[in-house]
Design a protein around this motif. Structure first.
Motif, PDB file in Angstrom:
ATOM      1  N   PRO A  14     -72.957  22.038 -26.496  1.00  0.00           N
ATOM      2  CA  PRO A  14     -72.712  22.243 -27.813  1.00  0.00           C
ATOM      3  C   PRO A  14     -71.560  22.322 -28.451  1.00  0.00           C
ATOM      4  O   PRO A  14     -70.620  22.632 -27.606  1.00  0.00           O
ATOM      5  CB  PRO A  14     -73.620  23.327 -28.059  1.00  0.00           C
ATOM      6  N   GLU A  15     -70.979  22.211 -29.644  1.00  0.00           N
ATOM      7  CA  GLU A  15     -69.801  22.328 -30.219  1.00  0.00           C
ATOM      8  C   GLU A  15     -69.241  23.590 -30.312  1.00  0.00           C
ATOM      9  O   GLU A  15     -68.039  23.998 -29.790  1.00  0.00           O
ATOM     10  CB  GLU A  15     -69.592  21.600 -31.689  1.00  0.00           C
ATOM     11  N   GLY A  16     -70.154  24.581 -30.196  1.00  0.00           N
ATOM     12  CA  GLY A  16     -69.865  25.963 -30.367  1.00  0.00           C
ATOM     13  C   GLY A  16     -70.462  26.813 -29.252  1.00  0.00           C
ATOM     14  O   GLY A  16     -71.151  26.155 -28.265  1.00  0.00           O
ATOM     15  N   PRO A  17     -71.055  27.995 -29.509  1.00  0.00           N
ATOM     16  CA  PRO A  17     -71.599  28.806 -28.412  1.00  0.00           C
ATOM     17  C   PRO A  17     -72.908  28.156 -28.136  1.00  0.00           C
ATOM     18  O   PRO A  17     -73.745  27.836 -28.908  1.00  0.00           O
ATOM     19  CB  PRO A  17     -71.725  30.272 -29.157  1.00  0.00           C
ATOM     20  N   HIS A  18     -73.236  28.455 -26.863  1.00  0.00           N
ATOM     21  CA  HIS A  18     -74.622  27.807 -26.106  1.00  0.00           C
ATOM     22  C   HIS A  18     -75.791  28.833 -26.672  1.00  0.00           C
ATOM     23  O   HIS A  18     -75.645  30.034 -26.062  1.00  0.00           O
ATOM     24  CB  HIS A  18     -74.262  27.630 -24.703  1.00  0.00           C
ATOM     25  N   ARG A  19     -76.706  28.468 -27.379  1.00  0.00           N
ATOM     26  CA  ARG A  19     -77.625  29.254 -27.713  1.00  0.00           C
ATOM     27  C   ARG A  19     -79.184  28.949 -27.356  1.00  0.00           C
ATOM     28  O   ARG A  19     -80.067  29.738 -27.521  1.00  0.00           O
ATOM     29  CB  ARG A  19     -77.792  29.598 -29.147  1.00  0.00           C
ATOM     30  N   ALA A  20     -79.234  27.599 -26.976  1.00  0.00           N
ATOM     31  CA  ALA A  20     -80.558  27.087 -26.712  1.00  0.00           C
ATOM     32  C   ALA A  20     -80.422  25.880 -25.724  1.00  0.00           C
ATOM     33  O   ALA A  20     -79.281  25.132 -25.632  1.00  0.00           O
ATOM     34  CB  ALA A  20     -81.212  26.639 -27.889  1.00  0.00           C
ATOM     35  N   THR A  21     -81.440  25.283 -25.004  1.00  0.00           N
ATOM     36  CA  THR A  21     -81.272  24.306 -24.035  1.00  0.00           C
ATOM     37  C   THR A  21     -82.533  23.445 -24.286  1.00  0.00           C
ATOM     38  O   THR A  21     -83.612  24.010 -24.390  1.00  0.00           O
ATOM     39  CB  THR A  21     -81.085  24.703 -22.533  1.00  0.00           C
ATOM     40  N   VAL A  22     -82.192  22.003 -24.254  1.00  0.00           N
ATOM     41  CA  VAL A  22     -83.390  21.162 -24.308  1.00  0.00           C
ATOM     42  C   VAL A  22     -83.372  20.404 -22.964  1.00  0.00           C
ATOM     43  O   VAL A  22     -82.151  19.701 -22.925  1.00  0.00           O
ATOM     44  CB  VAL A  22     -83.299  20.141 -25.356  1.00  0.00           C
ATOM     45  N   ILE A  23     -84.341  20.537 -22.052  1.00  0.00           N
ATOM     46  CA  ILE A  23     -84.366  19.641 -20.930  1.00  0.00           C
ATOM     47  C   ILE A  23     -85.168  18.455 -21.197  1.00  0.00           C
ATOM     48  O   ILE A  23     -86.270  18.626 -21.264  1.00  0.00           O
ATOM     49  CB  ILE A  23     -84.836  20.528 -19.603  1.00  0.00           C
ATOM     50  N   TRP A  24     -84.621  17.384 -20.986  1.00  0.00           N
ATOM     51  CA  TRP A  24     -85.262  16.007 -21.544  1.00  0.00           C
ATOM     52  C   TRP A  24     -85.246  15.081 -20.274  1.00  0.00           C
ATOM     53  O   TRP A  24     -84.447  14.883 -19.659  1.00  0.00           O
ATOM     54  CB  TRP A  24     -84.378  15.354 -22.379  1.00  0.00           C
ATOM     55  N   LEU A  25     -86.671  14.741 -19.929  1.00  0.00           N
ATOM     56  CA  LEU A  25     -86.988  14.055 -18.795  1.00  0.00           C
ATOM     57  C   LEU A  25     -87.387  12.311 -19.321  1.00  0.00           C
ATOM     58  O   LEU A  25     -88.069  12.331 -20.079  1.00  0.00           O
ATOM     59  CB  LEU A  25     -88.134  14.568 -18.029  1.00  0.00           C
ATOM     60  N   HIS A  26     -86.737  11.677 -18.312  1.00  0.00           N
ATOM     61  CA  HIS A  26     -86.713  10.230 -18.887  1.00  0.00           C
ATOM     62  C   HIS A  26     -87.950   9.693 -18.188  1.00  0.00           C
ATOM     63  O   HIS A  26     -88.985  10.402 -17.204  1.00  0.00           O
ATOM     64  CB  HIS A  26     -85.592   9.398 -18.414  1.00  0.00           C
ATOM     65  N   GLY A  27     -88.229   8.400 -18.361  1.00  0.00           N
ATOM     66  CA  GLY A  27     -89.482   7.570 -17.774  1.00  0.00           C
ATOM     67  C   GLY A  27     -89.427   7.005 -16.670  1.00  0.00           C
ATOM     68  O   GLY A  27     -88.236   6.711 -16.082  1.00  0.00           O
ATOM     69  N   LEU A  28     -90.261   6.321 -16.099  1.00  0.00           N
ATOM     70  CA  LEU A  28     -90.331   5.633 -14.727  1.00  0.00           C
ATOM     71  C   LEU A  28     -88.897   4.387 -14.683  1.00  0.00           C
ATOM     72  O   LEU A  28     -88.933   3.598 -15.630  1.00  0.00           O
ATOM     73  CB  LEU A  28     -91.450   4.962 -14.570  1.00  0.00           C
ATOM     74  N   GLY A  29     -88.405   4.489 -13.740  1.00  0.00           N
ATOM     75  CA  GLY A  29     -87.204   3.566 -13.667  1.00  0.00           C
ATOM     76  C   GLY A  29     -86.084   3.679 -14.407  1.00  0.00           C
ATOM     77  O   GLY A  29     -85.004   2.997 -14.344  1.00  0.00           O
ATOM     78  N   ALA A  30     -85.834   4.735 -15.416  1.00  0.00           N
ATOM     79  CA  ALA A  30     -84.779   5.130 -16.162  1.00  0.00           C
ATOM     80  C   ALA A  30     -84.039   6.118 -15.313  1.00  0.00           C
ATOM     81  O   ALA A  30     -84.079   6.304 -14.120  1.00  0.00           O
ATOM     82  CB  ALA A  30     -85.181   5.452 -17.490  1.00  0.00           C
ATOM     83  N   ASP A  31     -82.936   6.665 -16.009  1.00  0.00           N
ATOM     84  CA  ASP A  31     -82.267   7.743 -15.705  1.00  0.00           C
ATOM     85  C   ASP A  31     -81.833   8.763 -16.744  1.00  0.00           C
ATOM     86  O   ASP A  31     -82.161   8.234 -17.891  1.00  0.00           O
ATOM     87  CB  ASP A  31     -81.085   7.519 -14.914  1.00  0.00           C
ATOM     88  N   GLY A  32     -81.080   9.693 -16.475  1.00  0.00           N
ATOM     89  CA  GLY A  32     -80.913  10.812 -17.664  1.00  0.00           C
ATOM     90  C   GLY A  32     -80.140  10.223 -18.786  1.00  0.00           C
ATOM     91  O   GLY A  32     -80.091  10.604 -19.728  1.00  0.00           O
TER      92      GLY A  32
END
Length: 222
Positions: A14-32
């Motif tokens: 984030p641009e400022g202080p870290h207050r939350a996190t989203v962990i996002w998982l890709h689909g088959l054959g892709a990557d982050g």
């Protein structure tokens, strides 16, 4: 926690202080990197302080693709996704994602400010992680996905909010399979907000807009 034991991931701070996190998982054959542009497209208020973690699934042979080595959260053996699910692969991936979440908690982010998200295979793992690691998660985003192990889905220990969406034209993960997963989750006591879009196995702008609004509401809550 030793970071070398964690899944490698794209990290968008984030641009400022870290207050939350989203962990996002890709689909088959892709990557982050597949959903890397999403961090900006969601247009979340900077004040929310959201870090995005976009991990890369391990490379493994995928049976439905003639054993080709590719990034996958688990193996698939048939176009009928309910046939012979890869239980060990799913369990290993959900545990790996839980370790990422634990690292965020060690950084000072409470579980109610961690959102698990995923598309297709990634959505399966997001739902599995939520159900079998019963922290008070901030929410789950499950896109174009399904419940892969319905026989072991536990009842909801608490009403974790779920944004679940599916394309009505999806032929990869059929709409009926996604809708059946929604019905099962609701029957088990999970709080599902269901969205449909006239699209194939993909994402669309309207969906991204709705996710952005949902995330802003979830992460703005005290």
């Amino acid at each position: 926690m030793n970071d070398s034991a964690l899944l490698p991931a794209v990290e968008i701070e984030p641009e400022g202080p870290h207050r939350a996190t989203v962990i996002w998982l890709h689909g088959l054959g892709a990557d982050g990197h597949d959903f890397e542009p999403l961090a900006a497209e969601l247009q979340l208020p900077a004040a929310l302080g959201v870090r995005f973690l976009l991990p890369h699934a391990p490379r493994r042979p995928v049976s439905i693709n003639a054993g080709t080595l590719m990034r996958a959260w688990y193996d698939i053996v048939s176009p009928d996704l309910s046939f012979a699910p890869d239980r060990p692969g799913i369990q290993a991936s959900r545990q790996a994602v839980a370790r990422l979440a634990e690292r965020e908690m060690a950084r000072g982010i409470p579980p109610e400010r961690i959102v698990l998200a995923g598309f297709s295979q990634g959505g399966v793992i997001a739902l599995e992680t939520m159900a079998h690691h019963p922290q008070p998660w901030g929410g789950v985003i499950a896109l174009s996905t399904y419940v892969a192990l319905p026989d072991t889905l536990p009842a909801a220990p608490r009403p974790v909010p779920i944004f679940m969406a599916h394309g009505t034209l999806d032929t990869v993960v059929p709409y009926t399979l996604g809708a059946a997963g929604r019905a099962l989750l609701e029957a088990k006591g999970y709080a599902v907000e269901w969205h449909t879009y006239p699209m194939p196995h993909s994402v669309c702008w309207e969906e991204i807009r709705d996710i952005g609004h949902w995330l802003a509401r979830r992460l703005s809550a005290p």
